[in-house]
Write an enzyme that holds these catalytic residues in place. Structure first.
Site, mmCIF file in Angstrom:
data_model
loop_
_atom_site.group_PDB
_atom_site.id
_atom_site.type_symbol
_atom_site.label_atom_id
_atom_site.label_comp_id
_atom_site.label_asym_id
_atom_site.label_seq_id
_atom_site.Cartn_x
_atom_site.Cartn_y
_atom_site.Cartn_z
ATOM 1 N N SER A 135 -12.868 -5.305 1.293
ATOM 2 C CA SER A 135 -13.900 -4.855 0.755
ATOM 3 C C SER A 135 -15.276 -4.809 1.326
ATOM 4 O O SER A 135 -16.443 -5.410 0.151
ATOM 5 C CB SER A 135 -13.533 -4.692 -0.727
ATOM 6 N N TYR A 187 1.053 -1.139 -0.097
ATOM 7 C CA TYR A 187 0.165 0.106 -0.523
ATOM 8 C C TYR A 187 1.134 1.341 -0.269
ATOM 9 O O TYR A 187 1.468 1.539 0.947
ATOM 10 C CB TYR A 187 -0.813 0.072 0.652
ATOM 11 N N GLY A 219 -16.791 0.282 -2.099
ATOM 12 C CA GLY A 219 -18.930 1.356 -1.805
ATOM 13 C C GLY A 219 -19.405 1.327 -3.050
ATOM 14 O O GLY A 219 -20.680 2.408 -2.601
ATOM 15 N N PHE A 220 -19.912 0.310 -3.704
ATOM 16 C CA PHE A 220 -20.910 0.168 -4.178
ATOM 17 C C PHE A 220 -22.049 0.209 -3.549
ATOM 18 O O PHE A 220 -23.022 0.891 -3.896
ATOM 19 C CB PHE A 220 -20.773 -1.048 -5.152
#
Length: 332
Positions: free
Chosen positions: A204, A55, A209-210
């Site tokens: 996730s 990251y 984010g969906f």
């Protein structure tokens, strides 16, 4: 914050994925903003923090190390190796490398960046398919014996690979994408984790984010946002997936929570041996996510969610062909 078990550790029922603060979703926030968010997570009762050498090519570990150093004894610190940035003449590139010497170097580099003597949970970020999983895990077990890491984890692996690894050294956790719209772990890995006493960590968990319901136009995503390369977020495919949100938001309203909280609560209700690790750059989203630990869903609401968003109703693959070839997870 309610508590759950992560291997031998008692941690917050919801952990914090730190990737967003340095990597993958457009421009990262300023370092001081990232530090403030990490400190707010502590205030909210978060005790599990997840980072990786990959990251920001090390910058995320540096951020986490600096921000949390004074609180090291209060938290369970998780990082990953076996996929990191490597310098080439044309720049730094992401490389998957599970060879023993590389894993050892990744770990030493992470310890320095995190400003700690030991990493509580250290994952093999990706199984390097050129190296037997037994060899990579064997090196990690050596690092356990040397006191540099305490527990071993794996990321994006199949049930078969998990069992092979567990035969070499107990695997404390498996981390894989899991949410209402990514159900791959339900094929075999969740069952294998339960059989082996391995905690499942869901990354996730709000579907990149969906499931928050705010992203309506994917053309607004930054050019370097990783979702631009994901088939589910492509044009007409994403438009088709948006149709799932209307029913989802109705259930959230009935449950008295936000859509993001509903997504997290669904996971928490799926298994008591599962820990979601949502990530965010936004303080309000952080506070919203962590409050999901208190959301209660009925069995009827769980059934409604399962029927609404599942592999049959979601359009598009989660990864493109290149990314799919790099993971070992089962596919529907």
């Amino acid at each position: 914050m309610k508590q759950r078990q992560l291997g031998p550790y008692t941690v917050s029922a919801i952990g914090l994925g730190c990737m967003n603060l340095s990597h993958a979703y457009g421009a990262p926030p300023a370092a001081e903003v990232g530090e403030a968010l990490l400190h707010r997570a502590l205030d909210l009762g978060v005790t599990m923090f997840d980072t990786a050498a990959l990251y920001g090519f090390g910058t995320n570990e540096m951020l986490v190390g600096k921000a949390l150093k004074a609180h090291r004894h209060e938290i369970t610190l998780c990082s990953k190796g076996g996929m990191a940035g490597v310098s080439f003449p044309e720049g730094v590139k992401r490389v998957i490398d599970g060879r023993p010497e590389t894993l050892r170097k990744n770990c030493e580099d992470s310890l320095a960046r995190l400003q700690t003597d030991v990493i509580d949970l250290y994952y093999l970020h990706r199984w390097d398919k050129q190296v037997p999983i037994e060899d990579s895990v064997g090196t990690l077990s050596d690092l356990v014996r040397e006191g540099k890491i305490r527990e071993i984890g794996l990321s994006e692996v199949s049930a078969n690979t998990l069992r092979k690894a567990h035969a070499v050294h107990p695997i404390a956790a498996v981390q894989t994408e899991y949410s209402l719209w990514t159900r791959n772990p339900e094929i075999a890995v969740l069952k294998a984790c339960e059989e082996l006493g391995t905690t499942f960590v869901a990354f996730s968990p709000v579907a990149r984010g969906f499931l928050c319901g705010d992203l309506r136009d994917v053309s607004t995503l930054a050019a370097n946002d990783i979702r631009r390369a994901m088939p589910r977020f492509a044009g007409d495919t994403y438009t088709a997936n948006l149709s799932l949100l209307e029913g989802f938001q109705v259930i959230a309203h009935e449950a008295g929570c936000t859509p993001a909280q509903l997504a997290l609560a669904w996971l928490l209700h799926k298994s008591s041996k599962l820990i979601p690790i949502p990530g965010t750059k936004n303080m309000r989203h952080l506070e919203d996510n962590m409050a999901a630990a208190d959301v209660v869903l009925s069995s009827e609401q769980m059934q409604q969610l399962d029927a609404l968003i599942n592999p049959q109703t979601v359009k598009g693959a989660r990864y493109n062909a290149v990314s799919a070839s790099e993971v070992d997870t089962e596919e529907f």
